[in-house]
Motif scaffolding. Structure first.
Motif, mmCIF file in Angstrom:
data_model
loop_
_atom_site.group_PDB
_atom_site.id
_atom_site.type_symbol
_atom_site.label_atom_id
_atom_site.label_comp_id
_atom_site.label_asym_id
_atom_site.label_seq_id
_atom_site.Cartn_x
_atom_site.Cartn_y
_atom_site.Cartn_z
ATOM 1 N N UNK A 25 51.405 30.309 -17.154
ATOM 2 C CA UNK A 25 49.784 29.904 -17.291
ATOM 3 C C UNK A 25 49.158 30.920 -18.194
ATOM 4 N N UNK A 26 48.103 30.376 -19.131
ATOM 5 C CA UNK A 26 47.531 31.333 -19.695
ATOM 6 C C UNK A 26 46.457 32.004 -18.940
ATOM 7 N N UNK A 27 45.799 33.057 -19.319
ATOM 8 C CA UNK A 27 44.849 33.716 -18.625
ATOM 9 C C UNK A 27 43.655 32.927 -18.573
ATOM 10 N N UNK A 28 43.328 31.977 -19.484
ATOM 11 C CA UNK A 28 42.260 31.112 -19.476
ATOM 12 C C UNK A 28 42.215 30.006 -18.252
ATOM 13 N N UNK A 29 43.491 29.677 -18.277
ATOM 14 C CA UNK A 29 43.755 28.562 -17.165
ATOM 15 C C UNK A 29 43.765 29.084 -15.842
ATOM 16 N N UNK A 30 44.117 30.267 -15.557
ATOM 17 C CA UNK A 30 44.130 30.923 -14.572
ATOM 18 C C UNK A 30 42.767 31.154 -13.880
ATOM 19 N N UNK A 31 42.094 31.757 -14.980
ATOM 20 C CA UNK A 31 40.639 32.018 -14.625
ATOM 21 C C UNK A 31 39.807 30.691 -14.319
ATOM 22 N N UNK A 32 40.060 29.829 -14.905
ATOM 23 C CA UNK A 32 39.158 28.677 -14.909
ATOM 24 C C UNK A 32 39.481 27.984 -13.385
ATOM 25 N N UNK A 33 40.932 27.970 -13.140
ATOM 26 C CA UNK A 33 41.334 27.520 -11.787
ATOM 27 C C UNK A 33 40.694 28.450 -10.764
ATOM 28 N N UNK A 34 40.705 29.593 -10.927
ATOM 29 C CA UNK A 34 40.210 30.733 -9.882
ATOM 30 C C UNK A 34 38.682 30.365 -9.708
ATOM 31 N N UNK A 35 37.791 30.091 -10.940
ATOM 32 C CA UNK A 35 36.570 29.810 -10.922
ATOM 33 C C UNK A 35 36.352 28.453 -9.941
ATOM 34 N N UNK A 36 36.933 27.624 -10.507
ATOM 35 C CA UNK A 36 36.778 26.135 -9.847
ATOM 36 C C UNK A 36 37.096 26.133 -8.311
ATOM 37 N N UNK A 37 38.150 26.860 -7.761
ATOM 38 C CA UNK A 37 38.440 26.831 -6.496
ATOM 39 C C UNK A 37 37.535 27.781 -5.671
ATOM 40 N N UNK A 38 37.108 28.762 -6.265
ATOM 41 C CA UNK A 38 35.880 29.755 -5.608
ATOM 42 C C UNK A 38 34.527 28.934 -5.501
ATOM 43 N N UNK A 39 34.317 28.088 -6.287
ATOM 44 C CA UNK A 39 33.037 27.205 -6.251
ATOM 45 C C UNK A 39 33.303 26.005 -5.231
ATOM 46 N N UNK A 40 34.402 25.855 -5.299
ATOM 47 C CA UNK A 40 34.787 24.585 -4.267
ATOM 48 C C UNK A 40 34.584 25.271 -2.617
ATOM 49 N N UNK A 41 35.239 26.515 -2.375
ATOM 50 C CA UNK A 41 35.452 27.005 -1.291
ATOM 51 C C UNK A 41 33.867 27.570 -0.864
ATOM 52 N N UNK A 42 32.916 27.809 -1.891
ATOM 53 C CA UNK A 42 31.626 28.266 -1.666
ATOM 54 C C UNK A 42 30.752 27.226 -1.687
ATOM 55 N N UNK A 43 31.220 25.868 -1.568
ATOM 56 C CA UNK A 43 30.456 24.573 -1.308
ATOM 57 C C UNK A 43 29.485 24.451 -2.419
ATOM 58 N N UNK A 44 29.860 24.883 -4.009
ATOM 59 C CA UNK A 44 29.292 24.937 -4.853
ATOM 60 C C UNK A 44 28.091 25.904 -5.176
ATOM 61 N N UNK A 45 28.066 26.642 -4.086
ATOM 62 C CA UNK A 45 27.070 27.746 -4.351
ATOM 63 C C UNK A 45 27.366 28.734 -5.293
ATOM 64 N N UNK A 46 26.660 28.523 -6.669
ATOM 65 C CA UNK A 46 26.750 29.722 -7.606
ATOM 66 C C UNK A 46 26.490 30.948 -7.386
ATOM 67 N N UNK A 47 25.605 31.283 -6.502
ATOM 68 C CA UNK A 47 25.355 32.837 -6.176
ATOM 69 C C UNK A 47 26.460 33.236 -5.493
ATOM 70 N N UNK A 48 26.529 32.749 -4.579
ATOM 71 C CA UNK A 48 27.847 33.016 -3.666
ATOM 72 C C UNK A 48 29.202 32.969 -4.359
ATOM 73 N N UNK A 49 29.356 32.319 -5.113
ATOM 74 C CA UNK A 49 30.612 32.024 -5.864
ATOM 75 C C UNK A 49 30.678 33.330 -7.030
ATOM 76 N N UNK A 50 29.797 33.685 -7.523
ATOM 77 C CA UNK A 50 29.673 34.688 -8.537
ATOM 78 C C UNK A 50 30.011 36.130 -7.969
#
Length: 79
Positions: A25-50
């Protein structure tokens, strides 16, 4: 994952066990998946996910804007 059965829970794997699963996988693909899964686990809360990701809210919002422009589903912000 393939027909070999369910994948082990990643949270129970050590980093040296996770990295081989990411090879190819590319770093971009891994980063995107990490960001999306973190957002999901944070119920869409951008501040908490960041905070969890260790990036600024502005950086996270820029990434989300890029993903949305690429047609990728992004978890909606919490209300």
């Amino acid at each position: 994952m393939g027909a070999a059965g369910p994948a082990p829970a990643l949270h129970s794997l050590a980093p040296n066990e996770i990295v081989p699963l990411l090879i190819g996988s590319t770093v971009e693909e891994i980063e995107r998946e990490l960001v999306l899964q973190t957002l999901g686990r944070c119920d869409g809360n951008r501040t908490r996910a960041a905070r969890v990701l260790g990036v600024s809210v502005r950086t996270l919002r820029n990434k989300i804007r890029l993903y949305a422009a690429q047609g990728i589903d992004v978890p909606p912000p919490d209300e």
